[in-house]
Design an enzyme around this catalytic site. Structure first.
Site, PDB file in Angstrom:
ATOM      1  N   GLY A   1       0.140  -0.449   1.700  1.00 13.62           N
ATOM      2  CA  GLY A   1       1.439  -0.581   2.377  1.00 13.62           C
ATOM      3  C   GLY A   1       1.979   0.788   2.717  1.00 13.62           C
ATOM      4  N   CYS A   2       2.756   0.870   3.780  1.00 13.05           N
ATOM      5  CA  CYS A   2       3.429   2.125   4.085  1.00 13.05           C
ATOM      6  C   CYS A   2       4.673   2.208   3.213  1.00 13.05           C
ATOM      7  CB  CYS A   2       3.884   2.163   5.539  1.00 13.05           C
ATOM      8  SG  CYS A   2       2.531   2.051   6.666  1.00 13.05           S
TER       9      CYS A   2
END
Lengths: 105, 413
Positions: free
Chosen positions: A103-104
């Protein structure tokens, strides 16, 4: 390193059960992986997503997020949640035998 | 021979890049043009304070061209598209620029209209975002009127600019309503698509502990599918509901619109795919991206743009000299997290090392992952540094691009 057995083959997985070596995944393992995630039957729509996840991983080194999946896989975010109710990106990554999508932040 | 470097965008990343380039090259060696569509540079970290009356909106805005060093051309224009094969930027009203090197620094755009119902009935009345100036001002008025009820802070989905700002909003709301004397009449809920308060385990634990301490409910793995402004409901894609009297939503983000119109420039969300260490475009070597516009596994935060700047400018120099790129960005990110009551946390991390406790930038520095008044003062002092040090492209004393290891305690969760 933990391991799990799918289709009579022992494969290395991480602490959350994601494959760490996607090359060891075969399509024959998907059914059991899916049932463990509460997905009883893999339909052609599920397979569209699973194959897309593997192609994206092969091209980019990480699985796509739900939002990217919704834009690029041909399956809308709404339908993705119907197919994989517990969270499409993570569930589909697990069934597709690829590591947990990064995930960012 | 004179080269032309075109920088698209004059926010944090574009401005500091152009100024650093101007210091590296004189005007005979290199022409530098910066393009942006308006003249207002907003100090984005200040937006968080506007809803609580802690910052005045007009004090956050300055002229874009005035932040640029002498000898940099400023062109105010809307970009239609970039033709990567012809090394040309086309403008919406006609006209174009050709470049030897292109730097994409047009940041991230807010896309509230992409979430069903978000900009429908209730938008600007009981559904807000503080991620732009009009939204932050609207929210200020709404909080002034608020006499009690349920306030929900929601991050629609990632990536977003400054991923800690929504947490800071929740912490400051707790402080604000305590100061107003009505905290006992306010329910605060923090809703996130992540499986914890933050992505990385050590920081997530510290931050969710703070939410609990401040009696802020945490709802996780909630990806926003629909907003019912009239009924006061947020609905997730997996059909869970969170009700609200006021919703503070961080909307979906994407790259600038022209990126989608520029064949081969961006990814599916409009961010520019670049090498995560050199910042060079993956298929066009004379194109670079920096800051929020870049499709990197790093936070979209001003500190990232700052730390990338040093690496980017060095690599552009190597590229124009025909040499291999040798500067490497490590993913270094540094964020003050305001927690109310004149305190703040500080987190510092990179691609490989998650936010850890200890001190920054060395063993005698500011405390990491721990509330302190010193960190709050650091956050306030940053505004001056931003305009006078960071944007002009100067180094911050003692703080370099590479993440410092000294002072960090490696712990296991």
């Amino acid at each position: 390193m933990p391991t799990a057995t799918y289709d009579d083959t022992v494969v290395p997985v991480d602490d959350e059960g994601f494959f760490t070596e996607p090359d060891q995944w075969t399509e024959a393992m998907a059914g059991q992986l899916a049932r463990e995630q509460g997905v009883e039957d893999l339909t052609e729509r599920h397979w569209t997503v699973i194959r897309f996840m593997r192609a994206e991983y092969a091209a980019k080194g990480t699985g796509p997020t739900v939002r990217v999946l919704g834009r690029t896989s041909g399956v809308s975010v709404k339908e993705l949640y119907q197919l994989f109710p517990k969270g499409p990106a993570k569930t589909a990554a697990k069934i597709a035998g690829i590591p947990k999508p990064r995930g960012c932040i | 021979m004179s080269k032309h470097i075109v920088v698209l965008g004059s926010g944090t990343a574009g401005t500091l890049t152009a100024n650093r380039l101007r210091r590296m090259y004189d005007e005979r060696e290199c022409r530098i043009t910066v393009v942006d569509q308006d003249d207002d540079h907003v100090y984005q970290p200040g937006l968080l304070f506007v809803p609580f009356g802690l910052a005045q909106p007009h004090g956050l805005v300055r002229s874009r061209p005035r932040q640029l060093h002498d000898g940099i051309d400023y062109r105010r224009a809307r970009i239609d598209r970039v033709d990567l094969d012809a090394d040309t930027v086309h403008f919406a009203v006609g006209g174009w620029l050709t470049y030897d090197v292109l730097v994409v620094a047009t940041g991230a755009a807010l896309l509230p209209e992409e979430t069903e119902g978000l900009t429908g009935p209730g938008w600007g009345e009981k559904v807000f975002t503080f991620y732009d100036l009009p939204g932050a001002i609207g929210l200020h008025h709404a909080l002034e009127r608020f006499e009690g009820g349920r306030i929900v802070v929601d991050v629609a989905d990632l990536p977003v600019k400054c991923p800690v700002a929504s947490l800071e909003f929740a912490f400051l709301a707790d402080w604000y309503f305590q100061r107003c004397g009505i905290r006992d009449r306010v329910e605060l809920t923090y809703v996130t698509p992540l499986d914890g308060a933050f992505t990385k385990p050590v920081a997530a634990k510290a931050l969710s502990g703070l939410l609990e301490e401040k009696s802020i409910e945490l709802v996780t793995e909630f990806t926003l599918g629909e907003v019912d402004g009239t009924g006061g409901r947020l609905v997730s894609y997996d059909e869970r509901e969170v009700t609200f009297d006021v919703a503070v939503v961080v909307p979906l983000h994407g790259g600038a619109e022209y990126v989608n119109r520029s064949l081969g420039l961006g990814d599916e969300l409009g961010f520019v795919p670049v090498d995560q260490h050199t910042l060079q475009h993956l298929s066009h070597p004379n194109v670079f991206a920096i800051g929020d516009a870049a499709g990197l596994p790093a936070s979209k935060a001003g500190s990232v743009a700052h730390f990338e700047g040093e690496v980017l400018v060095h690599n552009i120099g190597r590229f124009l000299a025909g040499q291999p790129l040798d500067a490497s960005y490590d993913g270094h990110t540094n964020c003050f997290v305001e927690t109310g009551f004149h305190k703040a946390l500080l987190i510092d991390f990179n691609y490989e090392t998650e936010p850890l406790p200890g001190h920054f930038p060395a063993t005698l520095g500011l405390p990491l992952l721990k509330e302190s008044h010193a960190n709050h003062l650091g956050k306030l002092a940053f505004e001056w540094l931003y305009w006078h040090n960071l944007l002009p492209g100067r180094e911050l004393p003692g703080i370099g691009s590479a993440m410092p290891e000294r002072g960090k305690n490696h712990v296991h969760v």
